[in-house]
Design a protein around this motif. Structure first.
Motif, short mmCIF file in Angstrom:
data_model
loop_
_atom_site.label_atom_id
_atom_site.label_comp_id
_atom_site.label_asym_id
_atom_site.label_seq_id
_atom_site.Cartn_x
_atom_site.Cartn_y
_atom_site.Cartn_z
N ARG A 104 -0.16 1.54 5.95
CA ARG A 104 -1.38 0.99 5.35
C ARG A 104 -1.11 -0.37 4.71
O ARG A 104 -1.89 -1.31 4.86
CB ARG A 104 -1.93 1.96 4.32
CG ARG A 104 -3.12 1.47 3.50
CD ARG A 104 -4.34 1.26 4.35
NE ARG A 104 -5.49 0.85 3.55
CZ ARG A 104 -6.56 0.24 4.03
NH1 ARG A 104 -6.65 -0.02 5.32
NH2 ARG A 104 -7.56 -0.09 3.24
N ASP A 164 -8.26 5.29 0.34
CA ASP A 164 -7.30 5.53 1.43
C ASP A 164 -5.88 5.62 0.89
O ASP A 164 -5.45 4.78 0.10
CB ASP A 164 -7.36 4.39 2.45
CG ASP A 164 -8.78 4.06 2.88
OD1 ASP A 164 -9.56 3.64 2.02
OD2 ASP A 164 -9.08 4.21 4.07
N LEU A 211 -2.07 5.27 0.17
CA LEU A 211 -1.17 4.13 0.32
C LEU A 211 0.09 4.61 1.03
O LEU A 211 0.88 5.39 0.49
CB LEU A 211 -0.83 3.53 -1.04
CG LEU A 211 -0.20 2.13 -0.97
CD1 LEU A 211 -1.26 1.10 -0.59
CD2 LEU A 211 0.43 1.75 -2.30
N THR A 212 0.28 4.14 2.24
CA THR A 212 1.44 4.48 3.06
C THR A 212 2.09 3.19 3.51
O THR A 212 1.49 2.11 3.44
CB THR A 212 1.01 5.29 4.29
OG1 THR A 212 0.16 4.46 5.10
CG2 THR A 212 0.25 6.56 3.90
N GLU A 241 -9.25 -3.77 -0.45
CA GLU A 241 -8.52 -2.87 0.44
C GLU A 241 -7.59 -1.92 -0.30
O GLU A 241 -7.44 -0.76 0.06
CB GLU A 241 -7.74 -3.70 1.48
CG GLU A 241 -8.57 -4.15 2.66
CD GLU A 241 -9.73 -5.04 2.28
OE1 GLU A 241 -10.76 -4.96 2.95
OE2 GLU A 241 -9.61 -5.82 1.30
N GLU A 263 -0.68 -2.90 7.43
CA GLU A 263 -1.95 -3.13 8.11
C GLU A 263 -2.85 -4.07 7.30
O GLU A 263 -3.45 -5.01 7.84
CB GLU A 263 -2.65 -1.80 8.33
CG GLU A 263 -4.06 -1.92 8.90
CD GLU A 263 -4.82 -0.60 8.85
OE1 GLU A 263 -5.64 -0.37 9.75
OE2 GLU A 263 -4.63 0.19 7.90
N VAL A 264 -2.95 -3.84 6.00
CA VAL A 264 -3.82 -4.66 5.16
C VAL A 264 -3.34 -6.11 5.16
O VAL A 264 -4.14 -7.05 5.32
CB VAL A 264 -3.88 -4.10 3.73
CG1 VAL A 264 -4.53 -5.11 2.78
CG2 VAL A 264 -4.65 -2.79 3.70
N TRP A 316 -3.92 7.99 -5.86
CA TRP A 316 -2.99 8.21 -4.75
C TRP A 316 -1.92 9.25 -5.07
O TRP A 316 -1.27 9.76 -4.15
CB TRP A 316 -2.28 6.90 -4.40
CG TRP A 316 -3.17 5.84 -3.87
CD1 TRP A 316 -4.27 6.00 -3.08
CD2 TRP A 316 -3.03 4.42 -4.06
NE1 TRP A 316 -4.83 4.78 -2.78
CE2 TRP A 316 -4.08 3.79 -3.36
CE3 TRP A 316 -2.12 3.63 -4.74
CZ2 TRP A 316 -4.25 2.41 -3.33
CZ3 TRP A 316 -2.28 2.25 -4.71
CH2 TRP A 316 -3.33 1.64 -4.01
#
Length: 551
Positions: free
Chosen positions: A318, A312, A314-315, A307, A321-322, A351
């Motif tokens: 995020r 995607d 990295l926020t 993940e 969520e992971v 990123w």
């Protein structure tokens, strides 16, 4: 005479839980003999760097004999060392030195497939009736001569290659020179488990299992269904690869794998304090599979989830969520997180392409990674803040990049040699006139000697933060609870026993103000970050962090 007794401390069977594992790509770590390629003696010589960094273990990517079509992930002999890297005696010396420095050693086992030059496959392809005829995945063509089904290779094209001797196709989920082994055959399982015992007897402390969810295929060879465009995700394969167009129900992720992993774990349990981490390569069911493979205490200790290796952004949302998705999918499981490895674009580039202060950004990301719930992998050069190297097509080595150039440039950009000394030939990696991959000038400027002892350097921040992590066991083994994230601020607590730690991260390029949650918080220092606390408000500078303990 009074008899004396000594208490021999039992090895910690739980050492892996929360361990920081430093990944070494042996071709690129240190060359000891001047041929432009790293080797085992070179790794041994550089172990003090890893010890000083504060890592608990190393994971060494494959060093077994191999034709190197996929740079060691195509093994032709599982119980020896490729002469390119040295000898078994060199490996024994590496183990001894690592253990002297209190570093565990994990090695990369690639048992879903072998090289087509492995003696097992040479025999298997010689006829349909030899003793190893069923050791690999063979199938007859369709009546029109086409492959048995629609399965695709991650490296492009059909996952089936024609063999004119047997007049059959063999399965290869990767290169055509990497035939898949048939683990439905108990003899294959037994032979592979004997390989595991061979290395455990030599003193390894564990394994990283490559492509662990590819071990079994569907016996009926059913076609994979297509995947709706909105569900396609490019984290398993690059977006230009049609591999992403299928739902991979039948070529991997098969339920039979669970019983084999129990057999594998039983072998580990024959030895004290051994651990394994499995690489789950699947963007569709990744966390679900991690949950299956780490449940029950009788399979993998932990799995290497993808993940945070995906493109995607990295926020704060995020990250939360992971971790929440992992907790839901694998309530009994344990993850091993990484931001970079030998297969993906280095995370500072992936990123942070638009970030101006790359050093501050690298330091922040290291603190986020090292405070996640789970074990952690650090990839060589990450501690220097290395960016992805721009490799010219003429210098490419990776068959993946050559196949999909220029839309996908392959994995060579993250595999360039380690940089040790900006004043030395080839940055201290080798005395060779030419190294197997070129060393970028911008990397040489970030060499170990340049950062050594410089308090503001990325490397010294890694050392400092790893020491901070060791001082607070909640970071390694504690529970995690997220506070509501904002666009800029990531906030969570880590709790173990009577200790609760608060972590605040500013994931933006400007100052932000965060509010402390309820409770009396004692500000922690020694981690390398600064913030201003006024009452219950914390001002975090750009790419800043704050840590406190509940009093």
């Amino acid at each position: 005479m009074i008899a004396s007794s000594q208490t021999i401390e039992a090895p910690d069977a739980d050492w892996w839980r929360g361990a920081v594992i430093y990944q070494i790509y042996p071709r690129s770590y240190q060359d000891s003999n001047g041929d432009g390629i790293g080797d085992l003696k070179g790794i041994t010589a550089r172990l003090p760097h890893i010890a000083a960094l504060g890592a608990d273990a190393i994971w060494i990517s494959p060093f077994f004999p191999s034709p190197m079509k996929d740079f060691g992930y195509d093994v032709s002999n599982y119980t020896d060392v490729d002469p390119m890297f040295g000898t078994l005696s060199d490996f024994d010396a590496l183990i001894a030195e690592a253990h002297r420095l209190q570093i565990k050693v994990m090695i990369d086992l690639v048992i879903s497939h072998s090289s087509d030059q492995h003696a097992w496959f040479v025999e298997s392809r010689s006829s349909r009736v030899n003793p190893k005829a069923d050791w690999y995945v063979w199938a007859d063509p369709k009546p029109d001569g086409t492959p048995p089904n629609n399965w695709l290779s991650i490296f492009g094209g059909s996952a089936w290659a024609w063999d004119p001797t047997r007049m059959q196709y063999y399965l290869h989920n990767f290169l055509t020179s990497q035939p898949d082994m048939n683990l439905h055959n108990p003899e294959v399982q037994d032979a592979l488990l004997d390989v595991v015992r061979f290395w455990l007897k030599r003193g390894v402390d564990g394994f990283r299992l490559d492509t662990i969810n590819f071990y079994f295929h569907d016996r009926e060879l059913r076609d994979n269904p297509s995947l709706a465009p909105e569900r396609r995700n490019a984290s398993t394969a690059p977006a230009v690869n049609p591999y992403n167009f299928q739902e991979h129900l039948y070529d991997k992720n098969r339920p039979e794998n669970l019983e084999f992993l129990k057999r594998f774990r039983a072998v580990l349990n024959e030895f004290p304090a051994i651990a394994a981490v499995g690489e789950v390569g699947d963007s569709q069911r990744g966390l679900e599979i991690v949950g299956e493979y780490t449940s029950g205490g009788d399979k993998m200790q932990m799995c290497y989830a993808f993940e945070f290796l995906a493109p995607d952004a990295l926020t704060p949302a995020r990250v939360a969520e992971v971790q929440k998705d992992f907790a839901a999918a694998a309530p009994e499981g344990w993850a091993c997180w990484a931001f970079s490895n030998h297969d993906v674009v280095r995370h500072v580039s992936r990123w942070g392409a638009d970030v101006l202060d790359r050093d501050a950004y690298a330091k922040l990301l290291s603190a986020i990674l090292l405070t996640q719930r789970g074990s952690v992998c650090i990839y060589q050069g990450e501690e220097l803040g290395l960016t992805e190297a721009d490799i010219a097509y003429a210098d490419l080595q990776d068959p993946y990049g050559i196949q999909f150039w220029p839309e996908f440039k392959g994995r060579d950009g993250c595999r360039t040699p380690m940089v040790w000394d900006d004043h030395a030939v080839q940055a201290g990696f080798s005395t060779a006139e030419k190294t197997w991959l070129p060393i970028p000038v911008e990397h040489q400027l970030r060499a170990v000697n340049v950062q050594q002892g410089v308090e503001t350097s990325v490397m010294e921040q890694y050392r400092r933060f790893l020491a901070f992590r060791r001082a607070h066991p909640a970071f390694a083994k504690g529970d995690i609870a997220f506070l509501p994230p904002t666009d800029s601020v990531l906030a969570y607590t880590r709790s173990l026993g009577n200790e609760t730690l608060l972590c605040l991260f500013n994931m933006s390029a400007g100052d932000v103000v965060a509010e402390l949650p309820d409770g009396a918080w004692e500000v922690l220092t020694g981690h390398g970050f600064e913030a201003v606390v006024e009452g219950r408000s914390v001002t975090l500078p750009a790419w800043g962090a704050f840590f406190a303990r509940l009093a």
